[in-house]
Design a protein around this motif. Structure first.
Motif, PDB file in Angstrom:
ATOM      1  N   MET A  49       0.850  -1.196   0.000  1.00  0.00           N
ATOM      2  CA  MET A  49       0.000   0.000   0.000  1.00  0.00           C
ATOM      3  C   MET A  49       0.881   1.240   0.000  1.00  0.00           C
ATOM      4  SD  MET A  49      -2.901   0.856   2.772  1.00  0.00           S
ATOM      5  CE  MET A  49      -3.790   2.398   2.766  1.00  0.00           C
ATOM      6  N   SER A  50       0.625   2.142  -0.895  1.00  0.00           N
ATOM      7  CA  SER A  50       1.444   3.343  -0.992  1.00  0.00           C
ATOM      8  C   SER A  50       1.104   4.270   0.160  1.00  0.00           C
ATOM      9  CB  SER A  50       1.176   4.051  -2.314  1.00  0.00           C
ATOM     10  OG  SER A  50       0.026   4.850  -2.202  1.00  0.00           O
ATOM     11  N   SER A  51       1.871   5.358   0.303  1.00  0.00           N
ATOM     12  CA  SER A  51       1.635   6.284   1.403  1.00  0.00           C
ATOM     13  C   SER A  51       0.467   7.223   1.106  1.00  0.00           C
ATOM     14  CB  SER A  51       2.901   7.086   1.687  1.00  0.00           C
ATOM     15  OG  SER A  51       3.229   7.852   0.552  1.00  0.00           O
ATOM     16  N   SER A  52       0.012   7.282  -0.157  1.00  0.00           N
ATOM     17  CA  SER A  52      -1.149   8.128  -0.419  1.00  0.00           C
ATOM     18  C   SER A  52      -2.389   7.413   0.104  1.00  0.00           C
ATOM     19  CB  SER A  52      -1.276   8.429  -1.908  1.00  0.00           C
ATOM     20  OG  SER A  52      -1.565   7.261  -2.611  1.00  0.00           O
ATOM     21  N   PRO A  53      -3.293   8.169   0.753  1.00  0.00           N
ATOM     22  CA  PRO A  53      -4.386   7.504   1.456  1.00  0.00           C
ATOM     23  C   PRO A  53      -5.472   6.983   0.510  1.00  0.00           C
ATOM     24  CG  PRO A  53      -4.615   9.884   1.604  1.00  0.00           C
ATOM     25  CD  PRO A  53      -3.326   9.619   0.887  1.00  0.00           C
TER      26      PRO A  53
ATOM     27  N   ARG B  99     -11.631  -3.212   3.506  1.00  0.00           N
ATOM     28  CA  ARG B  99     -10.653  -3.111   2.409  1.00  0.00           C
ATOM     29  C   ARG B  99      -9.211  -3.097   2.929  1.00  0.00           C
ATOM     30  NH1 ARG B  99     -14.447  -4.245   1.134  1.00  0.00           N
ATOM     31  NH2 ARG B  99     -15.931  -3.774  -0.506  1.00  0.00           N
ATOM     32  N   LEU B 100      -9.053  -2.976   4.248  1.00  0.00           N
ATOM     33  CA  LEU B 100      -7.715  -2.875   4.850  1.00  0.00           C
ATOM     34  C   LEU B 100      -7.290  -4.183   5.509  1.00  0.00           C
ATOM     35  CD1 LEU B 100      -8.334   0.575   6.623  1.00  0.00           C
ATOM     36  CD2 LEU B 100      -7.315   0.213   4.358  1.00  0.00           C
ATOM     37  N   SER B 101      -7.999  -5.274   5.199  1.00  0.00           N
ATOM     38  CA  SER B 101      -7.767  -6.525   5.938  1.00  0.00           C
ATOM     39  C   SER B 101      -6.383  -7.116   5.684  1.00  0.00           C
ATOM     40  CB  SER B 101      -8.855  -7.545   5.613  1.00  0.00           C
ATOM     41  OG  SER B 101      -8.866  -7.778   4.226  1.00  0.00           O
ATOM     42  N   ASP B 102      -5.730  -6.736   4.586  1.00  0.00           N
ATOM     43  CA  ASP B 102      -4.374  -7.234   4.319  1.00  0.00           C
ATOM     44  C   ASP B 102      -3.308  -6.490   5.126  1.00  0.00           C
ATOM     45  OD1 ASP B 102      -5.431  -8.988   2.550  1.00  0.00           O
ATOM     46  OD2 ASP B 102      -4.903  -7.829   0.757  1.00  0.00           O
ATOM     47  N   LEU B 103      -3.699  -5.411   5.765  1.00  0.00           N
ATOM     48  CA  LEU B 103      -2.725  -4.610   6.522  1.00  0.00           C
ATOM     49  C   LEU B 103      -2.779  -4.997   7.986  1.00  0.00           C
ATOM     50  CD1 LEU B 103      -3.584  -1.128   4.981  1.00  0.00           C
ATOM     51  CD2 LEU B 103      -1.517  -2.465   4.546  1.00  0.00           C
TER      52      LEU B 103
ATOM     53  N   TRP C 134      -1.730  -3.110  10.432  1.00  0.00           N
ATOM     54  CA  TRP C 134      -2.163  -1.901  11.142  1.00  0.00           C
ATOM     55  C   TRP C 134      -2.434  -0.778  10.150  1.00  0.00           C
ATOM     56  CZ3 TRP C 134      -3.200  -2.578  16.141  1.00  0.00           C
ATOM     57  CH2 TRP C 134      -2.558  -3.618  16.819  1.00  0.00           C
ATOM     58  N   ALA C 135      -3.490  -0.036  10.407  1.00  0.00           N
ATOM     59  CA  ALA C 135      -3.803   1.136   9.580  1.00  0.00           C
ATOM     60  C   ALA C 135      -4.470   2.193  10.460  1.00  0.00           C
ATOM     61  CB  ALA C 135      -4.725   0.751   8.434  1.00  0.00           C
ATOM     62  N   ALA C 136      -4.413   3.442  10.003  1.00  0.00           N
ATOM     63  CA  ALA C 136      -5.140   4.539  10.642  1.00  0.00           C
ATOM     64  C   ALA C 136      -6.262   4.943   9.707  1.00  0.00           C
ATOM     65  CB  ALA C 136      -4.213   5.725  10.883  1.00  0.00           C
TER      66      ALA C 136
ATOM     67  N   ALA D 136      -4.791   4.959   5.782  1.00  0.00           N
ATOM     68  CA  ALA D 136      -3.401   4.750   5.351  1.00  0.00           C
ATOM     69  C   ALA D 136      -2.766   3.708   6.266  1.00  0.00           C
ATOM     70  CB  ALA D 136      -2.615   6.061   5.426  1.00  0.00           C
ATOM     71  N   GLY D 137      -1.908   2.869   5.691  1.00  0.00           N
ATOM     72  CA  GLY D 137      -1.229   1.842   6.475  1.00  0.00           C
ATOM     73  C   GLY D 137      -0.256   2.448   7.479  1.00  0.00           C
ATOM     74  N   LEU D 138      -0.026   1.716   8.575  1.00  0.00           N
ATOM     75  CA  LEU D 138       0.941   2.135   9.593  1.00  0.00           C
ATOM     76  C   LEU D 138       2.064   1.104   9.624  1.00  0.00           C
ATOM     77  CD1 LEU D 138      -1.586   2.969  12.451  1.00  0.00           C
ATOM     78  CD2 LEU D 138      -0.226   4.642  11.159  1.00  0.00           C
ATOM     79  N   ALA D 139       3.301   1.596   9.681  1.00  0.00           N
ATOM     80  CA  ALA D 139       4.445   0.678   9.641  1.00  0.00           C
ATOM     81  C   ALA D 139       4.654  -0.030  10.983  1.00  0.00           C
ATOM     82  CB  ALA D 139       5.707   1.455   9.252  1.00  0.00           C
TER      83      ALA D 139
END
Lengths: 278, 278
Positions: A1-5, A77-81, A83-85, A114-117
């Motif tokens: 996931m890129s840094s653009s939200p 839609r964020l289930s592959d991450l 952590w996300a904000a 956006a994903g969190l590292a």
């Protein structure tokens, strides 16, 4: 996931906000910032209860169910991450010119993610803080809710950035300690926890409520809301910050004062991680 | 021209604001509302000077020349209209999550315009006012500038609408008179004009400045900024409001108090019409 939200407006993927919008024009709206783990927004009821309080105070039409539905849809839609904000913004929507809200307002729901590292179940590093030049303005009617008028937070965060602090402690107009630009404060004093009472300013954080109602009681530690002077903060045995994304963080220093005993923060953090799993 | 506004974003016709935008997220921006006659924005230097003060205070990159150019370009599209209202909104543009402003911010310029039915060189009808329940919050650092954090104005305007008032008089935190939700106040007392001094709150209106520096002096009337109590306002010989779109308007009533001598307002209005022609 890129840094653009990733962005959704009223439930549809979007790149832009339809204009005019009272959120842009006047800050006539509310927001929540949620921590999302593998597609699941954490502590959702705490966020939705605060949002509902804001919706009520600003006399928005009821849109909490729609907001929850859109949050769930976007979070999935964020289930592959790991952590996300996510940020949920609710505005009073379009209207003709003028401050008065239309009686038939149609709120608009904007969600960004956006994903969190970092692994947000690990405790974040202790913070180095300074004192903000600005004091929060006093507005008892709006204290506690998370509305869109956040220019004061921007000014404080800019001072912290320019001063190479992680954040800054902000006083209220009476000279009592209120909060950071982005987080609530607890201090440890004679074995009990105290947090500013937010009667005239400040945001009633979801993690602040969690400490007050769940984490401190689970440790058997007394916790109270109080008026706290700057001197009292400096004399505390420990200072702890909380924030929806960063969780519980110890304060390592505030100006010349430093702290090295982080055991209370570590104990609260462990309870926080337990609560995340529920 | 329909009642839906014309919109430009960064100089191009648009229907939407690119996201994310710090104007929406935090109210991190400024605005001006301009009266436009046959494609010419009136009192443009007063608006641009206030905007420049805000740009400076918020540490925006210099974008005043771009804003002026885009205003002129958009205003020229309104030349068929006798009267129009334009709103110029300046935001700090896109940025990653977080209150701190990016050092390389690229401000965004949003312009909306809509035709006005009434002839704005005619004096508008006297106003019927009430007292606002809310007091403006105290924030000396932001007092005077026209930033995007206007939720308090929304709440006051909503109370005025629900109470069937034209607008409401709002006090500051010290209990002194400050302004209306959308306009500044002058009172006539022993032949001189007084206006609230706006040290802790309020917006330094362009028409307020015009009265202070040009219209009252042209009439040979002394004018001063002062702390004004509610009692002093009620005891005034006349009360006058000003606003960029409505110009100078007499106050006919405030609660139970009414006024019938509008001669000072009429004299100031005549000077205002003269100033419009310059």
């Amino acid at each position: 996931m890129s840094s653009s939200p990733l962005i959704w407006v009223d439930g549809e993927p979007a790149q832009a906000l339809p204009l005019p919008d009272r959120g842009l024009d006047f800050g006539d709206g509310l927001f929540e910032t949620l921590l999302v783990r593998q597609g699941v927004p954490l502590f959702l009821p705490l966020h939705m209860e605060r949002l509902a309080a804001g919706v009520d105070l600003l006399s928005f039409p009821d849109c909490i169910d729609a907001a929850k539905a859109q949050l769930s849809h976007s979070a999935a839609r964020l289930s592959d991450l790991d952590w996300a904000a996510m940020r949920l913004t609710l505005t009073r929507g379009s209207a003709p010119r003028g401050y008065a809200a239309p009686l038939e307002a149609m709120p608009r729901i904007v969600i960004t993610a956006a994903g969190l590292a970092a692994d947000r179940s690990q405790q974040a590093a202790p913070l180095h803080l300074g004192w903000a030049d600005l004091r929060w303005s006093s507005q008892p009617h709006l204290a506690g809710i998370k509305h869109l008028n956040r220019l004061e937070q921007v000014l404080v965060a800019n001072q912290a950035r320019d001063s190479h602090w992680d954040d800054a402690v902000v006083l209220d107009q009476q000279g009592n300690v209120c909060s950071l630009s982005a987080g609530n404060l607890f201090l440890l004093e004679s074995g009990r926890l105290l947090t500013p009472s937010l009667e005239t300013c400040g945001i009633a954080g979801t993690r602040r409520r969690l400490v007050l109602e769940q984490l401190a009681p689970a440790l058997g530690v007394a916790v109270e809301q109080a008026h706290i002077s700057p001197e009292q903060l400096l004399e505390a045995d420990a200072v702890i910050c909380c924030n929806s994304i960063r969780g519980l963080q110890a304060v390592a220093s505030l100006g010349d004062r430093s702290w090295t005993n982080f055991s209370m923060c570590e104990a609260l953090h462990q309870r926080y991680v337990d609560a995340m799993a529920c």
